[in-house]
Design a protein around this motif. Structure first.
Motif, PDB file in Angstrom:
ATOM      1  N   ALA A 251       0.628  -1.213   0.084  1.00 40.59           N
ATOM      2  CA  ALA A 251      -0.195   0.040  -0.098  1.00 40.59           C
ATOM      3  C   ALA A 251       1.010   1.177   0.040  1.00 40.59           C
ATOM      4  O   ALA A 251       0.399   2.325  -0.476  1.00 40.59           O
ATOM      5  CB  ALA A 251      -1.039   0.031   1.257  1.00 40.59           C
ATOM      6  N   ASP A 252       2.063   0.993   0.543  1.00 42.27           N
ATOM      7  CA  ASP A 252       3.015   2.436   0.653  1.00 42.27           C
ATOM      8  C   ASP A 252       4.154   2.121  -0.479  1.00 42.27           C
ATOM      9  O   ASP A 252       5.054   2.811  -0.604  1.00 42.27           O
ATOM     10  CB  ASP A 252       3.772   2.511   2.021  1.00 42.27           C
ATOM     11  N   MET A 253       3.704   1.256  -1.442  1.00 38.13           N
ATOM     12  CA  MET A 253       4.824   0.979  -2.487  1.00 38.13           C
ATOM     13  C   MET A 253       4.373   1.186  -3.786  1.00 38.13           C
ATOM     14  O   MET A 253       4.805   0.712  -4.695  1.00 38.13           O
ATOM     15  CB  MET A 253       5.498  -0.577  -2.400  1.00 38.13           C
ATOM     16  N   GLN A 254       3.293   1.986  -3.864  1.00 39.81           N
ATOM     17  CA  GLN A 254       2.613   2.329  -5.500  1.00 39.81           C
ATOM     18  C   GLN A 254       3.860   2.920  -6.263  1.00 39.81           C
ATOM     19  O   GLN A 254       4.548   3.731  -5.916  1.00 39.81           O
ATOM     20  CB  GLN A 254       1.483   3.390  -5.332  1.00 39.81           C
ATOM     21  N   GLY A 255       3.844   2.484  -7.580  1.00 41.96           N
ATOM     22  CA  GLY A 255       4.851   2.658  -8.526  1.00 41.96           C
ATOM     23  C   GLY A 255       5.736   1.815  -8.510  1.00 41.96           C
ATOM     24  O   GLY A 255       6.795   1.915  -9.322  1.00 41.96           O
ATOM     25  N   VAL A 274      -3.815  -0.940  -4.014  1.00 38.54           N
ATOM     26  CA  VAL A 274      -3.948  -1.878  -3.091  1.00 38.54           C
ATOM     27  C   VAL A 274      -5.347  -1.714  -2.366  1.00 38.54           C
ATOM     28  O   VAL A 274      -5.540  -0.792  -1.614  1.00 38.54           O
ATOM     29  CB  VAL A 274      -2.944  -1.998  -2.144  1.00 38.54           C
ATOM     30  N   GLU A 275      -6.142  -2.876  -2.584  1.00 42.51           N
ATOM     31  CA  GLU A 275      -7.676  -2.723  -1.929  1.00 42.51           C
ATOM     32  C   GLU A 275      -7.669  -3.463  -0.708  1.00 42.51           C
ATOM     33  O   GLU A 275      -7.404  -4.812  -0.606  1.00 42.51           O
ATOM     34  CB  GLU A 275      -8.638  -3.203  -2.876  1.00 42.51           C
ATOM     35  N   ASP A 276      -7.530  -2.660   0.330  1.00 42.29           N
ATOM     36  CA  ASP A 276      -7.466  -3.128   1.594  1.00 42.29           C
ATOM     37  C   ASP A 276      -8.571  -4.047   2.268  1.00 42.29           C
ATOM     38  O   ASP A 276      -8.264  -5.152   2.659  1.00 42.29           O
ATOM     39  CB  ASP A 276      -7.534  -2.091   2.916  1.00 42.29           C
ATOM     40  N   ASP A 277      -9.749  -4.041   1.508  1.00 43.77           N
ATOM     41  CA  ASP A 277     -10.932  -4.722   2.123  1.00 43.77           C
ATOM     42  C   ASP A 277     -11.026  -6.209   1.303  1.00 43.77           C
ATOM     43  O   ASP A 277     -11.455  -7.005   1.793  1.00 43.77           O
ATOM     44  CB  ASP A 277     -12.217  -3.885   1.877  1.00 43.77           C
ATOM     45  N   THR A 278     -10.526  -6.149  -0.060  1.00 41.98           N
ATOM     46  CA  THR A 278     -10.551  -7.424  -0.578  1.00 41.98           C
ATOM     47  C   THR A 278      -9.420  -8.068  -0.980  1.00 41.98           C
ATOM     48  O   THR A 278      -9.264  -9.118  -1.103  1.00 41.98           O
ATOM     49  CB  THR A 278     -11.038  -7.242  -2.221  1.00 41.98           C
ATOM     50  N   GLY A 279      -8.093  -7.221  -0.780  1.00 45.25           N
ATOM     51  CA  GLY A 279      -6.863  -7.782  -0.958  1.00 45.25           C
ATOM     52  C   GLY A 279      -6.243  -7.769  -2.283  1.00 45.25           C
ATOM     53  O   GLY A 279      -5.209  -8.256  -2.703  1.00 45.25           O
ATOM     54  N   ALA A 280      -7.117  -7.009  -3.242  1.00 40.96           N
ATOM     55  CA  ALA A 280      -6.881  -7.365  -4.511  1.00 40.96           C
ATOM     56  C   ALA A 280      -5.636  -5.970  -4.871  1.00 40.96           C
ATOM     57  O   ALA A 280      -5.576  -5.152  -4.460  1.00 40.96           O
ATOM     58  CB  ALA A 280      -7.895  -6.723  -5.525  1.00 40.96           C
ATOM     59  N   ILE A 281      -4.707  -6.705  -5.803  1.00 34.61           N
ATOM     60  CA  ILE A 281      -3.632  -5.512  -6.100  1.00 34.61           C
ATOM     61  C   ILE A 281      -3.573  -5.275  -7.530  1.00 34.61           C
ATOM     62  O   ILE A 281      -3.717  -6.012  -8.388  1.00 34.61           O
ATOM     63  CB  ILE A 281      -2.134  -6.427  -5.878  1.00 34.61           C
ATOM     64  N   SER A 282      -3.847  -3.943  -7.670  1.00 34.70           N
ATOM     65  CA  SER A 282      -3.884  -3.435  -9.410  1.00 34.70           C
ATOM     66  C   SER A 282      -2.499  -3.020  -9.597  1.00 34.70           C
ATOM     67  O   SER A 282      -1.679  -2.286  -8.941  1.00 34.70           O
ATOM     68  CB  SER A 282      -4.825  -2.325  -9.251  1.00 34.70           C
ATOM     69  N   GLY A 283      -2.560  -3.287 -10.965  1.00 35.83           N
ATOM     70  CA  GLY A 283      -0.956  -2.901 -11.600  1.00 35.83           C
ATOM     71  C   GLY A 283      -1.152  -2.693 -12.950  1.00 35.83           C
ATOM     72  O   GLY A 283      -2.197  -2.868 -13.636  1.00 35.83           O
ATOM     73  N   VAL A 292      -1.315  -2.363 -20.302  1.00 34.68           N
ATOM     74  CA  VAL A 292      -2.202  -3.107 -19.760  1.00 34.68           C
ATOM     75  C   VAL A 292      -2.319  -3.085 -18.259  1.00 34.68           C
ATOM     76  O   VAL A 292      -1.308  -3.137 -17.451  1.00 34.68           O
ATOM     77  CB  VAL A 292      -1.786  -4.441 -20.302  1.00 34.68           C
ATOM     78  N   ARG A 293      -3.746  -3.228 -17.938  1.00 30.91           N
ATOM     79  CA  ARG A 293      -3.852  -3.232 -16.401  1.00 30.91           C
ATOM     80  C   ARG A 293      -4.463  -4.471 -16.208  1.00 30.91           C
ATOM     81  O   ARG A 293      -5.273  -5.222 -16.806  1.00 30.91           O
ATOM     82  CB  ARG A 293      -4.977  -2.192 -16.294  1.00 30.91           C
ATOM     83  N   LYS A 294      -3.831  -4.975 -15.089  1.00 32.91           N
ATOM     84  CA  LYS A 294      -4.187  -6.177 -14.326  1.00 32.91           C
ATOM     85  C   LYS A 294      -4.551  -6.157 -12.903  1.00 32.91           C
ATOM     86  O   LYS A 294      -3.807  -5.338 -12.113  1.00 32.91           O
ATOM     87  CB  LYS A 294      -3.076  -7.206 -14.630  1.00 32.91           C
ATOM     88  N   LYS A 295      -5.234  -7.087 -12.497  1.00 30.90           N
ATOM     89  CA  LYS A 295      -5.458  -7.271 -10.936  1.00 30.90           C
ATOM     90  C   LYS A 295      -5.014  -8.606 -10.499  1.00 30.90           C
ATOM     91  O   LYS A 295      -5.041  -9.651 -11.395  1.00 30.90           O
ATOM     92  CB  LYS A 295      -6.892  -7.296 -10.528  1.00 30.90           C
ATOM     93  N   ILE A 296      -4.223  -8.777  -9.385  1.00 29.36           N
ATOM     94  CA  ILE A 296      -3.880 -10.035  -8.875  1.00 29.36           C
ATOM     95  C   ILE A 296      -4.092 -10.122  -7.513  1.00 29.36           C
ATOM     96  O   ILE A 296      -4.486  -8.903  -6.943  1.00 29.36           O
ATOM     97  CB  ILE A 296      -2.177 -10.112  -9.176  1.00 29.36           C
ATOM     98  N   THR A 297      -3.654 -11.043  -6.536  1.00 30.62           N
ATOM     99  CA  THR A 297      -3.575 -11.287  -5.400  1.00 30.62           C
ATOM    100  C   THR A 297      -2.154 -11.774  -4.655  1.00 30.62           C
ATOM    101  O   THR A 297      -1.246 -11.788  -5.690  1.00 30.62           O
ATOM    102  CB  THR A 297      -4.654 -12.370  -4.825  1.00 30.62           C
ATOM    103  N   THR A 298      -2.090 -11.803  -3.554  1.00 33.33           N
ATOM    104  CA  THR A 298      -0.552 -11.988  -3.010  1.00 33.33           C
ATOM    105  C   THR A 298      -0.341 -13.505  -3.545  1.00 33.33           C
ATOM    106  O   THR A 298       0.896 -13.979  -3.466  1.00 33.33           O
ATOM    107  CB  THR A 298      -0.691 -12.104  -1.495  1.00 33.33           C
TER     108      THR A 298
END
Length: 574
Positions: A251-255, A274-283, A292-298
């Motif tokens: 969450a503090d490492m955007q970019g 980073v979505e705190d409630d769902t844990g989804a990570i956008s990049g 290209v935009r993608k969503k991942i998880t840990t």
């Protein structure tokens, strides 16, 4: 006439002389008496003076003795010791000055001192017992004897005899206490090994929640183990919480560009949100001029990348544990060896298990051990009353989470025979079968299993014909670390030594543990040959109470219909 006058004068003179002498005598006597009276009065005064002096001396002596006794009393009470010396001082006063004010006061003080003495003794013995109980809990038995023997505090003299008795009693019990301690230590060591083995199995299965649950349910009682278990728990907690900690860090490492795995293919992705409630990570990824935009998880972030991103936020032991589980999942045993966390209570056990797995694609099956029993002969080899037959146990694979080694099935039979008083060839045989089932697993329950109990009798008229003297099914559901047991009793009558032979003689017992599908998991028997027909015996019905007793061939397990073997009428009427 003149003569008479002369005589009269002489008499007169003599009378006067005598009167003078008498008067003088009386005066001397009076003076003597006066002197005696004066002397007597002087003696009385002297005696009075001496008595007064003596009384003054005695009073001073009493006061001095009383003061000394009080000094001993005050010292005894303040220091809680030497009561007997103080009591002795007051007893001396009571003996030297009986029927006096000091004597009565001394008796009162003696009573008070005895009460204080008894209270002091009780206090000291109670304190010693409390310390002894603490040492008893720690199993430090020799120190308990030293505690009573070397005590030098308050009431040491007053408690000497009682302390010696307690010490001697402890010394007489010492061998049994030491033996008990050794047995308890052995049991604790066994439980510790079993627990560590279960924890290690959970970690090698990458089951961190299960590992945490085991640690929570089985806190160590031994203080020496507590530190090791606490350290292990902290390490496991860190490893289990790595994803939550990673989300906070991202969450503090955007970019920041990170390595991810999508479709088994490693890629790079720049973090945008980073979505705190769902844990989804956008990049986003830049491919040429296209973004290209993608969503991942840990789950898409490999373990090494997670550890790189967290860097110093996680301990070295937790890092090694994460890498170890990753290697084990991929069955990369040689890689796993180098990631075993050091300085953990399970480090050596993990190393040994991983080393054993190196180069092996599967574990070896368990060894099956059975021993064939010899044929029972009642007159020669039947155990005496109270003598149990040896048990034989067969092991097979158990489906599900519970390990076969965690299931302990045990059984034994006690039997005795007696002759009929009317017919010496007739026998009544009493059989008592005891069974037990134990689940030694720390976390896996035993559910939907059945204990199948068989007591088998052999027809004295046909060597291969047998029947169920007892057949019973018992539901078996056990939580981890629980045990169940029971016993069954049955009697049988027979005569095998006469032309009027009849009945069934005890042959063997068979106890099976079967699962919900009827598959035999474990067995305990006195005749291992019965295991060959155990599946068939499970399917045979029990009709022992009817007019026809179910019989079966002991070699094949096949059902045989035969008339019930009863005592002949001719024999009864004989």
């Amino acid at each position: 006439m003149k003569k008479n006058v002369f005589m009269l004068a002489v008499v007169l003179i003599m009378g006067l002389a005598l009167a003078g002498l008498y008067s003088l005598h009386n005066k001397k006597v009076e003076e003597k008496r006066k002197i005696e009276r004066i002397e007597a009065e002087d003696k009385k005064e002297a005696a009075k003076a001496l008595a007064a002096i003596e009384e003054e001396r005695m009073g001073l002596q009493k006061k001095q003795a009383w003061a000394l006794a009080l000094e001993f009393k005050n010292s005894a009470v303040s220091k809680n010791q030497n009561y007997d010396e103080a009591i002795k001082k007051f007893e001396e006063i009571a003996g030297q000055y009986p029927d006096s004010e000091f004597s009565k006061k001394a008796e009162s003080e003696i009573q008070n001192l005895n009460s204080a003495k008894n209270a002091g003794i009780k206090k000291v013995l109670d304190e010693l017992k409390h310390k002894a109980d603490e040492l008893m809990d720690k199993k430090e038995y020799p120190k308990i004897a030293e505690l009573y023997s070397n005590y030098e505090g308050p009431c040491s003299a007053e408690t000497a005899d009682e302390r010696e008795k307690i010490k001697e009693n402890l010394l007489s019990q010492m061998p049994n206490l030491v033996k008990e301690q050794e047995e308890q230590n052995a049991e604790k060591g066994k439980l510790k090994e079993e627990l560590l083995d279960s924890i290690t199995a959970k970690i090698l299965a990458a089951d961190l929640p299960g590992t945490i649950e085991l640690l929570e349910k089985n806190p160590p009682e031994d203080e020496e183990l507590k530190e090791g278990f606490d350290k292990l728990r902290r390490c496991v907690d860190e490893a289990a919480g790595i994803d939550a900690k990673l989300l906070e860090a991202l969450a503090d490492m955007q970019g920041t560009t990170i390595t991810v795995v999508i479709g088994n293919k490693p890629e790079t992705l720049k973090i945008t949100n980073v979505e705190d409630d769902t844990g989804a990570i956008s990049g986003e990824q830049t491919i040429g001029k296209v973004t290209v935009r993608k969503k991942i998880t840990t789950k898409n972030i490999p373990i090494p990348e997670k550890l790189r991103l967290l860097n110093e936020q996680i301990s070295e032991e937790a890092k090694d544990l994460c890498l170890l589980m990753q290697a084990v999942k991929g069955k990369k045993w040689k890689d796993a060896e180098q990631y075993v966390p050091q300085q953990l209570i399970i480090s050596k056990l993990l190393s040994s298990k991983i080393t054993a797995m190196t180069g092996k694609s599967k574990t070896l099956p368990e060894t099956v051990q059975t021993n064939e029993d010899t044929e029972d002969d009642e007159e020669k080899t039947e155990p005496a009353e109270g003598m149990a037959e040896d048990k034989k146990e067969k092991t097979e694979a158990v489906p599900g989470a519970i390990k076969l080694s965690d299931i302990i099935l045990d059984a034994k039979v006690f039997k005795k025979s007696k002759r009929d008083e009317g017919y010496l060839d007739d026998r009544t045989q009493s059989i008592k079968l005891s069974y037990s089932l134990e689940n030694k697993s720390f976390d896996a329950p035993l559910k939907n299993y059945t204990i199948n109990v068989f007591v088998i009798g052999k027809d004295v008229r046909a060597a291969d014909n047998c029947t169920f003297l007892l057949k019973e099914n018992i539901a078996a559901n056990l939580e981890p670390r629980k045990k169940m047991s029971g016993e069954k009793k049955v009697q049988t009558e027979y005569d095998k030594d006469n032309s009027f032979r009849y009945g069934f003689q005890y042959y063997a017992y068979l106890v099976l543990l079967s699962d919900g599908d009827g598959k035999i998991i474990k067995s305990a028997t006195s005749k291992s040959s019965l295991l060959k027909i155990a599946d068939k015996l499970l399917k045979l019905e029990d009709n022992a109470g009817g007019d026809v007793r179910l019989q079966f061939d002991i070699k094949t397990g096949e059902k045989i219909q035969a008339p019930i073997s009863v005592r002949p009428i001719m024999r009864i009427m004989r």
